[in-house]
Each structure stands twice: as structure tokens, then as C-alpha cells.
Design a protein around this motif. Sequence first.
Motif, PDB file in Angstrom:
ATOM      1  N   ASP A 100     -63.584   3.711 -28.028  1.00  0.00           N
ATOM      2  CA  ASP A 100     -64.262   5.358 -27.094  1.00  0.00           C
ATOM      3  C   ASP A 100     -63.266   5.831 -27.320  1.00  0.00           C
ATOM      4  O   ASP A 100     -62.103   6.001 -27.724  1.00  0.00           O
ATOM      5  N   LEU A 101     -63.170   7.380 -27.662  1.00  0.00           N
ATOM      6  CA  LEU A 101     -63.475   8.235 -28.412  1.00  0.00           C
ATOM      7  C   LEU A 101     -62.480   8.959 -27.276  1.00  0.00           C
ATOM      8  O   LEU A 101     -63.059   9.482 -26.169  1.00  0.00           O
ATOM      9  N   LEU A 102     -62.011   9.090 -26.647  1.00  0.00           N
ATOM     10  CA  LEU A 102     -60.679   9.607 -25.783  1.00  0.00           C
ATOM     11  C   LEU A 102     -60.243  11.399 -25.882  1.00  0.00           C
ATOM     12  O   LEU A 102     -60.882  11.589 -27.101  1.00  0.00           O
ATOM     13  N   HIS A 103     -60.710  12.311 -24.866  1.00  0.00           N
ATOM     14  CA  HIS A 103     -60.329  14.058 -25.180  1.00  0.00           C
ATOM     15  C   HIS A 103     -58.890  13.389 -24.488  1.00  0.00           C
ATOM     16  O   HIS A 103     -58.818  12.509 -24.121  1.00  0.00           O
ATOM     17  N   ASP A 104     -58.609  15.138 -24.864  1.00  0.00           N
ATOM     18  CA  ASP A 104     -57.306  15.164 -24.570  1.00  0.00           C
ATOM     19  C   ASP A 104     -56.868  14.673 -23.189  1.00  0.00           C
ATOM     20  O   ASP A 104     -55.517  13.939 -23.202  1.00  0.00           O
ATOM     21  N   ASP A 105     -57.283  15.123 -22.841  1.00  0.00           N
ATOM     22  CA  ASP A 105     -57.332  15.403 -20.382  1.00  0.00           C
ATOM     23  C   ASP A 105     -57.920  13.718 -20.258  1.00  0.00           C
ATOM     24  O   ASP A 105     -57.056  13.283 -19.376  1.00  0.00           O
ATOM     25  N   GLN A 106     -57.931  12.927 -21.160  1.00  0.00           N
ATOM     26  CA  GLN A 106     -57.949  11.253 -21.221  1.00  0.00           C
ATOM     27  C   GLN A 106     -56.349  10.728 -20.886  1.00  0.00           C
ATOM     28  O   GLN A 106     -56.395   9.477 -20.424  1.00  0.00           O
ATOM     29  N   ILE A 107     -56.066  11.029 -22.118  1.00  0.00           N
ATOM     30  CA  ILE A 107     -54.888  10.440 -22.637  1.00  0.00           C
ATOM     31  C   ILE A 107     -53.913  10.155 -21.771  1.00  0.00           C
ATOM     32  O   ILE A 107     -52.800   9.266 -21.710  1.00  0.00           O
ATOM     33  N   GLU A 108     -53.133  10.806 -20.815  1.00  0.00           N
ATOM     34  CA  GLU A 108     -52.248  10.404 -19.799  1.00  0.00           C
ATOM     35  C   GLU A 108     -52.708  10.268 -17.796  1.00  0.00           C
ATOM     36  O   GLU A 108     -52.229   9.606 -18.065  1.00  0.00           O
ATOM     37  N   ASN A 109     -54.180   9.507 -17.983  1.00  0.00           N
ATOM     38  CA  ASN A 109     -54.925   8.556 -16.818  1.00  0.00           C
ATOM     39  C   ASN A 109     -54.517   7.279 -17.249  1.00  0.00           C
ATOM     40  O   ASN A 109     -55.263   6.603 -16.722  1.00  0.00           O
ATOM     41  N   ILE A 110     -55.009   6.900 -18.926  1.00  0.00           N
ATOM     42  CA  ILE A 110     -55.223   5.343 -18.659  1.00  0.00           C
ATOM     43  C   ILE A 110     -53.775   5.203 -19.628  1.00  0.00           C
ATOM     44  O   ILE A 110     -52.607   5.127 -20.294  1.00  0.00           O
ATOM     45  N   LEU A 111     -54.010   3.768 -18.361  1.00  0.00           N
ATOM     46  CA  LEU A 111     -52.698   2.807 -18.121  1.00  0.00           C
ATOM     47  C   LEU A 111     -52.847   2.289 -19.361  1.00  0.00           C
ATOM     48  O   LEU A 111     -54.198   0.822 -18.929  1.00  0.00           O
ATOM     49  N   LEU A 112     -52.019   2.101 -20.795  1.00  0.00           N
ATOM     50  CA  LEU A 112     -52.628   0.651 -21.319  1.00  0.00           C
ATOM     51  C   LEU A 112     -52.322  -1.381 -20.510  1.00  0.00           C
ATOM     52  O   LEU A 112     -51.439  -1.472 -19.453  1.00  0.00           O
ATOM     53  N   ASN A 113     -53.072  -2.043 -20.841  1.00  0.00           N
ATOM     54  CA  ASN A 113     -53.204  -3.176 -20.653  1.00  0.00           C
ATOM     55  C   ASN A 113     -52.556  -3.832 -22.229  1.00  0.00           C
ATOM     56  O   ASN A 113     -52.461  -4.051 -22.916  1.00  0.00           O
ATOM     57  N   GLN A 114     -52.955  -5.098 -21.913  1.00  0.00           N
ATOM     58  CA  GLN A 114     -52.307  -6.721 -22.909  1.00  0.00           C
ATOM     59  C   GLN A 114     -53.641  -6.473 -24.076  1.00  0.00           C
ATOM     60  O   GLN A 114     -54.970  -6.560 -22.952  1.00  0.00           O
ATOM     61  N   ASN A 115     -53.112  -6.304 -25.074  1.00  0.00           N
ATOM     62  CA  ASN A 115     -54.601  -6.505 -26.063  1.00  0.00           C
ATOM     63  C   ASN A 115     -55.548  -5.616 -25.840  1.00  0.00           C
ATOM     64  O   ASN A 115     -56.513  -5.492 -27.053  1.00  0.00           O
ATOM     65  N   ASP A 116     -54.938  -4.265 -25.394  1.00  0.00           N
ATOM     66  CA  ASP A 116     -56.024  -2.775 -25.323  1.00  0.00           C
ATOM     67  C   ASP A 116     -55.534  -2.266 -27.352  1.00  0.00           C
ATOM     68  O   ASP A 116     -54.650  -3.468 -27.724  1.00  0.00           O
ATOM     69  N   LYS A 117     -56.660  -2.259 -27.679  1.00  0.00           N
ATOM     70  CA  LYS A 117     -56.809  -1.336 -29.119  1.00  0.00           C
ATOM     71  C   LYS A 117     -56.180   0.071 -28.987  1.00  0.00           C
ATOM     72  O   LYS A 117     -57.343   0.235 -28.823  1.00  0.00           O
ATOM     73  N   LEU A 118     -55.082   0.812 -29.775  1.00  0.00           N
ATOM     74  CA  LEU A 118     -55.417   2.092 -29.907  1.00  0.00           C
ATOM     75  C   LEU A 118     -55.910   2.407 -32.075  1.00  0.00           C
ATOM     76  O   LEU A 118     -54.895   1.176 -32.094  1.00  0.00           O
ATOM     77  N   GLU A 119     -56.680   3.085 -32.553  1.00  0.00           N
ATOM     78  CA  GLU A 119     -56.418   3.781 -33.439  1.00  0.00           C
ATOM     79  C   GLU A 119     -56.413   4.803 -33.157  1.00  0.00           C
ATOM     80  O   GLU A 119     -56.868   5.871 -32.033  1.00  0.00           O
ATOM     81  N   ILE A 120     -55.518   5.577 -34.025  1.00  0.00           N
ATOM     82  CA  ILE A 120     -55.260   6.895 -34.266  1.00  0.00           C
ATOM     83  C   ILE A 120     -54.634   7.339 -35.522  1.00  0.00           C
ATOM     84  O   ILE A 120     -54.828   6.435 -36.471  1.00  0.00           O
ATOM     85  N   LEU A 121     -56.107   8.360 -35.300  1.00  0.00           N
ATOM     86  CA  LEU A 121     -56.376   9.461 -36.928  1.00  0.00           C
ATOM     87  C   LEU A 121     -55.972  10.227 -37.131  1.00  0.00           C
ATOM     88  O   LEU A 121     -56.661  11.226 -36.149  1.00  0.00           O
ATOM     89  N   THR A 122     -55.124  10.769 -37.837  1.00  0.00           N
ATOM     90  CA  THR A 122     -54.353  12.125 -38.269  1.00  0.00           C
ATOM     91  C   THR A 122     -55.736  12.736 -39.470  1.00  0.00           C
ATOM     92  O   THR A 122     -56.336  12.176 -39.750  1.00  0.00           O
ATOM     93  N   ILE A 123     -55.845  14.034 -38.330  1.00  0.00           N
ATOM     94  CA  ILE A 123     -56.935  15.155 -39.784  1.00  0.00           C
ATOM     95  C   ILE A 123     -55.754  15.677 -40.404  1.00  0.00           C
ATOM     96  O   ILE A 123     -54.554  16.494 -40.215  1.00  0.00           O
ATOM     97  N   VAL A 124     -55.902  15.640 -41.911  1.00  0.00           N
ATOM     98  CA  VAL A 124     -55.272  16.469 -42.828  1.00  0.00           C
ATOM     99  C   VAL A 124     -56.014  17.102 -43.359  1.00  0.00           C
ATOM    100  O   VAL A 124     -57.397  16.789 -44.280  1.00  0.00           O
ATOM    101  N   GLY A 125     -55.862  18.346 -44.052  1.00  0.00           N
ATOM    102  CA  GLY A 125     -56.226  19.084 -44.331  1.00  0.00           C
ATOM    103  C   GLY A 125     -55.530  19.427 -46.293  1.00  0.00           C
ATOM    104  O   GLY A 125     -54.861  18.598 -46.492  1.00  0.00           O
ATOM    105  N   GLY A 126     -56.940  19.564 -46.965  1.00  0.00           N
ATOM    106  CA  GLY A 126     -55.886  19.197 -48.383  1.00  0.00           C
ATOM    107  C   GLY A 126     -56.766  20.530 -49.483  1.00  0.00           C
ATOM    108  O   GLY A 126     -58.404  20.829 -48.503  1.00  0.00           O
ATOM    109  N   GLY A 127     -56.684  20.724 -50.251  1.00  0.00           N
ATOM    110  CA  GLY A 127     -57.944  21.335 -51.158  1.00  0.00           C
ATOM    111  C   GLY A 127     -57.575  20.867 -52.820  1.00  0.00           C
ATOM    112  O   GLY A 127     -57.132  20.224 -53.403  1.00  0.00           O
TER     113      GLY A 127
END
Length: 70
Positions: free
Chosen positions: A43-70
Motif C-alpha cells: 500500500d502506498l502511504l501518505h506522509d501523514d500515515q507514517i507516524e501512526n503505523i507500528l511495524l510487525n514481524q515480516n512487514d515489507k517496506l519499499e522506499i523509492l527515492t525520486i531523482v531528477g536528471g536531464g
Amino acid sequence: MSKPFTIQINGEPFHCTSSMSIKDILTYLDIDTTFSLIEYNSDLLHDDQIENILLNQNDKLEILTIVGGG
């Protein structure tokens, strides 16, 4: 005292020694959410959701960083 557990971050195991929120993990990893997208258990999260979710065994996070270029 909470029991240690393991989550997956971008497909790699990450060992937590105590209860942590997604915000705690991002702070620990020094990730700026301004230029990142966070997916939690497919599930894609909004910034206001990240403080309220406590992690549990086997949870999965994907962190994608936006990079500009040209």
C-alpha cells in the motif's frame, strides 16, 4: 520490553530490536520523505500515515527515492 523482529526493506532483511514506527525507521535510515515514496505491505502511504503505523514481524517496506536528471 518488546521482542526483536525482522522486516523487509527493499527486499533486504532489517532487524528491529524494539517496537518502531515507519517514521522511526525512516529517521534511523536518514531518509527524507520529501523526495521518497513509501510502500507498506503493497500500500502506498501518505506522509501523514507514517507516524501512526507500528511495524510487525515480516512487514515489507519499499522506499523509492525520486531523482531528477536531464
